[in-house]
Motif scaffolding. Structure first.
Motif, PDB file in Angstrom:
ATOM      1  N   TYR A 191      29.950  16.435   8.569  1.00 42.43           N
ATOM      2  CA  TYR A 191      31.378  16.281   8.321  1.00 42.43           C
ATOM      3  C   TYR A 191      32.102  17.609   8.538  1.00 42.43           C
ATOM      4  CZ  TYR A 191      30.649  11.721   6.038  1.00 42.43           C
ATOM      5  OH  TYR A 191      30.350  10.417   5.761  1.00 42.43           O
ATOM      6  N   GLY A 192      33.280  17.522   9.112  1.00 49.43           N
ATOM      7  CA  GLY A 192      34.105  18.695   9.309  1.00 49.43           C
ATOM      8  C   GLY A 192      35.239  18.763   8.291  1.00 49.43           C
ATOM      9  N   ILE A 193      35.794  19.969   8.109  1.00 43.15           N
ATOM     10  CA  ILE A 193      36.880  20.206   7.162  1.00 43.15           C
ATOM     11  C   ILE A 193      38.127  20.636   7.927  1.00 43.15           C
ATOM     12  CG2 ILE A 193      37.716  21.709   5.298  1.00 43.15           C
ATOM     13  CD1 ILE A 193      34.806  21.991   4.373  1.00 43.15           C
ATOM     14  N   LEU A 194      39.241  20.011   7.602  1.00 45.20           N
ATOM     15  CA  LEU A 194      40.535  20.492   8.071  1.00 45.20           C
ATOM     16  C   LEU A 194      41.128  21.344   6.951  1.00 45.20           C
ATOM     17  CD1 LEU A 194      42.845  20.649  10.095  1.00 45.20           C
ATOM     18  CD2 LEU A 194      43.764  18.531   9.108  1.00 45.20           C
ATOM     19  N   MET A 195      41.241  22.632   7.186  1.00 43.93           N
ATOM     20  CA  MET A 195      41.729  23.572   6.186  1.00 43.93           C
ATOM     21  C   MET A 195      43.205  23.859   6.466  1.00 43.93           C
ATOM     22  SD  MET A 195      40.337  27.448   5.520  1.00 43.93           S
ATOM     23  CE  MET A 195      41.416  28.724   4.899  1.00 43.93           C
ATOM     24  N   ARG A 246      38.163  23.367  10.854  1.00 43.72           N
ATOM     25  CA  ARG A 246      39.359  23.478  11.702  1.00 43.72           C
ATOM     26  C   ARG A 246      40.496  23.974  10.800  1.00 43.72           C
ATOM     27  NH1 ARG A 246      41.867  20.366  15.955  1.00 43.72           N
ATOM     28  NH2 ARG A 246      43.883  21.365  16.359  1.00 43.72           N
ATOM     29  N   GLN A 247      41.134  25.073  11.185  1.00 43.19           N
ATOM     30  CA  GLN A 247      42.122  25.703  10.306  1.00 43.19           C
ATOM     31  C   GLN A 247      43.533  25.577  10.871  1.00 43.19           C
ATOM     32  OE1 GLN A 247      41.255  29.754   9.273  1.00 43.19           O
ATOM     33  NE2 GLN A 247      43.209  30.101   8.265  1.00 43.19           N
ATOM     34  N   LEU A 248      44.464  25.174  10.003  1.00 44.78           N
ATOM     35  CA  LEU A 248      45.889  25.208  10.298  1.00 44.78           C
ATOM     36  C   LEU A 248      46.527  26.183   9.326  1.00 44.78           C
ATOM     37  CD1 LEU A 248      46.924  21.484  10.928  1.00 44.78           C
ATOM     38  CD2 LEU A 248      46.387  23.261  12.603  1.00 44.78           C
ATOM     39  N   ILE A 287      49.595  18.300  11.364  1.00 46.21           N
ATOM     40  CA  ILE A 287      48.418  18.043  10.529  1.00 46.21           C
ATOM     41  C   ILE A 287      47.735  16.751  10.970  1.00 46.21           C
ATOM     42  CG2 ILE A 287      47.666  17.452   8.185  1.00 46.21           C
ATOM     43  CD1 ILE A 287      49.895  19.329   7.170  1.00 46.21           C
ATOM     44  N   LYS A 288      48.528  15.712  11.243  1.00 45.73           N
ATOM     45  CA  LYS A 288      47.961  14.432  11.696  1.00 45.73           C
ATOM     46  C   LYS A 288      47.223  14.596  13.020  1.00 45.73           C
ATOM     47  CE  LYS A 288      51.299  11.313   9.484  1.00 45.73           C
ATOM     48  NZ  LYS A 288      52.391  10.321   9.724  1.00 45.73           N
ATOM     49  N   ASP A 289      47.835  15.332  13.962  1.00 45.25           N
ATOM     50  CA  ASP A 289      47.186  15.537  15.257  1.00 45.25           C
ATOM     51  C   ASP A 289      45.851  16.249  15.097  1.00 45.25           C
ATOM     52  OD1 ASP A 289      49.283  14.325  16.543  1.00 45.25           O
ATOM     53  OD2 ASP A 289      50.279  16.199  17.132  1.00 45.25           O
ATOM     54  N   ALA A 290      45.826  17.254  14.223  1.00 41.50           N
ATOM     55  CA  ALA A 290      44.573  17.982  13.997  1.00 41.50           C
ATOM     56  C   ALA A 290      43.532  17.074  13.344  1.00 41.50           C
ATOM     57  CB  ALA A 290      44.832  19.212  13.126  1.00 41.50           C
ATOM     58  N   TRP A 291      43.970  16.265  12.385  1.00 38.72           N
ATOM     59  CA  TRP A 291      43.064  15.362  11.664  1.00 38.72           C
ATOM     60  C   TRP A 291      42.423  14.346  12.617  1.00 38.72           C
ATOM     61  CZ3 TRP A 291      40.643  15.043   7.173  1.00 38.72           C
ATOM     62  CH2 TRP A 291      40.162  13.803   6.737  1.00 38.72           C
ATOM     63  N   ASN A 292      43.194  13.918  13.585  1.00 40.90           N
ATOM     64  CA  ASN A 292      42.718  12.885  14.516  1.00 40.90           C
ATOM     65  C   ASN A 292      42.094  13.461  15.776  1.00 40.90           C
ATOM     66  OD1 ASN A 292      43.587  10.624  12.930  1.00 40.90           O
ATOM     67  ND2 ASN A 292      45.701  11.047  13.575  1.00 40.90           N
ATOM     68  N   SER A 293      41.831  14.770  15.790  1.00 39.05           N
ATOM     69  CA  SER A 293      41.238  15.383  16.976  1.00 39.05           C
ATOM     70  C   SER A 293      39.885  14.753  17.275  1.00 39.05           C
ATOM     71  CB  SER A 293      41.055  16.894  16.770  1.00 39.05           C
ATOM     72  OG  SER A 293      42.295  17.520  16.572  1.00 39.05           O
ATOM     73  N   GLY A 322      36.089  14.180  18.366  1.00 38.14           N
ATOM     74  CA  GLY A 322      34.858  14.959  18.431  1.00 38.14           C
ATOM     75  C   GLY A 322      34.654  15.955  17.304  1.00 38.14           C
ATOM     76  N   GLU A 323      35.626  16.103  16.366  1.00 34.32           N
ATOM     77  CA  GLU A 323      35.481  17.110  15.302  1.00 34.32           C
ATOM     78  C   GLU A 323      34.952  16.511  14.001  1.00 34.32           C
ATOM     79  OE1 GLU A 323      37.972  20.413  14.917  1.00 34.32           O
ATOM     80  OE2 GLU A 323      39.216  19.910  16.636  1.00 34.32           O
TER      81      GLU A 323
END
Length: 367
Positions: free
Chosen positions: A250-254, A276-278, A294-300, A302-303
């Motif tokens: 699992y990956g983390i969106l920070m 993945r950091q914002l 934030i939504k675009d990053a969350w839905n990237s 392959g991550e």
């Protein structure tokens, strides 16, 4: 948001720092000569602040003091409410809006609902109004008030970041100093914050030598302790087990809006190496474009991002941000931060604070 400036840019900005420094020097001289006068109050007042711009851990240290005193005294926290859209005095409730009171006062109130938290840019007026509040306030903690010299605190706690030594810094805008390093002589207590937990005694002695404190000033060292992830929203699902995070990769969106997110990122690596950091500016108000980002990053693709993790301060703002969909809310967590004194020196600090408040607590009705 503060970033280290390139040497050439520092040189270009140094004339502006000289002009800024002249203004600071003149103001402090007026206080020294008694042209400007700070006011003392008949109750314990403890100030927590710094002489640099942001990032020294003021809020966690104010929370530490509030937690230390709340069971023994009726303590209040007074903040200016940085970046709020309102003016004047206001008492913070757990249901207050972040734009009315600011993110840090709201964070403190949500953590300690039984502690009185108020905001006022005029600290003298704020203390006067707190003295008239129901419940007979016995002590006041001033958040970010080292430069607010219109109030004379009984204890002045100055925070300095371990990773940003004062001796290596410059005045704004070439550096991050709000005033000259010599201003530290106004502090009764100096705390070096964000230290490595295993900081060596020899390094502490070097820092002590560099600070050149007076014998009557106390010096302490603290580090941050990170707690387990907690839900931002009521609908947030339980945090995944560490074994599942590792096995399923699992990956983390920070998502952060603070001065220095590096320590948090380092901590999150202990949960998952896939981050993945914002990064947003300090005290950032999240708007529609930010939510879309934030939504675009969350839905990237392959991550495999499964957890959105933020700071406690950012959580105060994100809770009241519109446009966040249900999936983000179900998977959004914050990491609580607490202060830990190094080498057991917290007992000495605690005694200093409790003794001061106990001997000077207010028994008056009015200030």
């Amino acid at each position: 948001m503060q970033y280290p400036l390139q040497p050439a840019l520092k040189v270009l900005l140094s004339p502006l720092s000289a002009i800024y420094g002249a203004g600071v020097l003149l103001r402090n001289t007026f206080f020294k000569w008694g042209i400007f006068r700070g006011r003392e109050f008949p109750l314990p007042v403890i100030s927590v602040g710094n002489i640099t711009v942001g990032g020294t851990g003021k809020t966690p240290h104010v929370e530490y003091l509030a937690a230390l005193l709340r069971d023994k005294f009726n303590v209040a926290v007074l903040s200016r409410g940085y970046k709020r859209k309102t003016r004047g005095f206001a008492v913070v409730s757990t249901e207050s809006h972040v734009e009315e009171v600011g993110d840090e006062p709201l964070q403190i109130k949500r953590k300690y609902p039984d502690v009185t938290v108020a905001v006022d840019g005029n600290r003298v007026r704020g203390i006067q109004k707190l003295c008239r509040c129901k419940g007979r306030i016995q002590a006041v903690l001033l958040d970010d008030a080292f430069q607010h010299r219109w109030v004379r605190p009984g204890i002045s706690v100055l925070l300095t970041d371990y990773s940003r030594p004062l001796k290596d810094d410059m005045l704004l805008p070439a550096g991050s100093l709000r005033e000259f390093v010599s201003a530290k002589e106004r502090a009764t207590t100096v705390i070096v914050t964000k230290c490595p937990p295993d900081i060596k005694p020899i390094e502490r002695r070097i820092i002590m030598t560099d600070l050149k404190l007076f014998p009557w000033q106390s010096l302490f060292f603290t580090t941050f302790s990170y707690g387990d992830p907690r839900p931002v929203f009521s609908e947030t699902v339980p945090f995944p087990e560490r074994e599942i995070i590792r096995s399923e990769k699992y990956g983390i969106l920070m998502v952060t809006g603070i001065v220095s997110p590096r320590p948090l990122r380092k901590h999150l690596r202990s949960i998952s190496p896939r981050i993945r950091q914002l990064r947003f500016p300090d005290h950032h108000r999240f708007g529609r474009k930010d939510v879309a980002r934030i939504k675009d990053a969350w839905n990237s693709p392959g991550e495999n991002l499964r957890m959105l993790i933020t700071t406690e301060k950012d959580a105060a703002r994100l809770r009241q941000t519109t446009g966040l969909d249900d999936e983000l809310k179900r998977n959004m967590y914050y990491i609580p931060v607490s202060v830990k004194f190094i080498d057991g020196c917290g007992e000495s600090f605690n005694k200093k604070i409790i003794d001061y408040v106990g001997k000077n607590k207010r028994d008056h009705i009015l200030c």
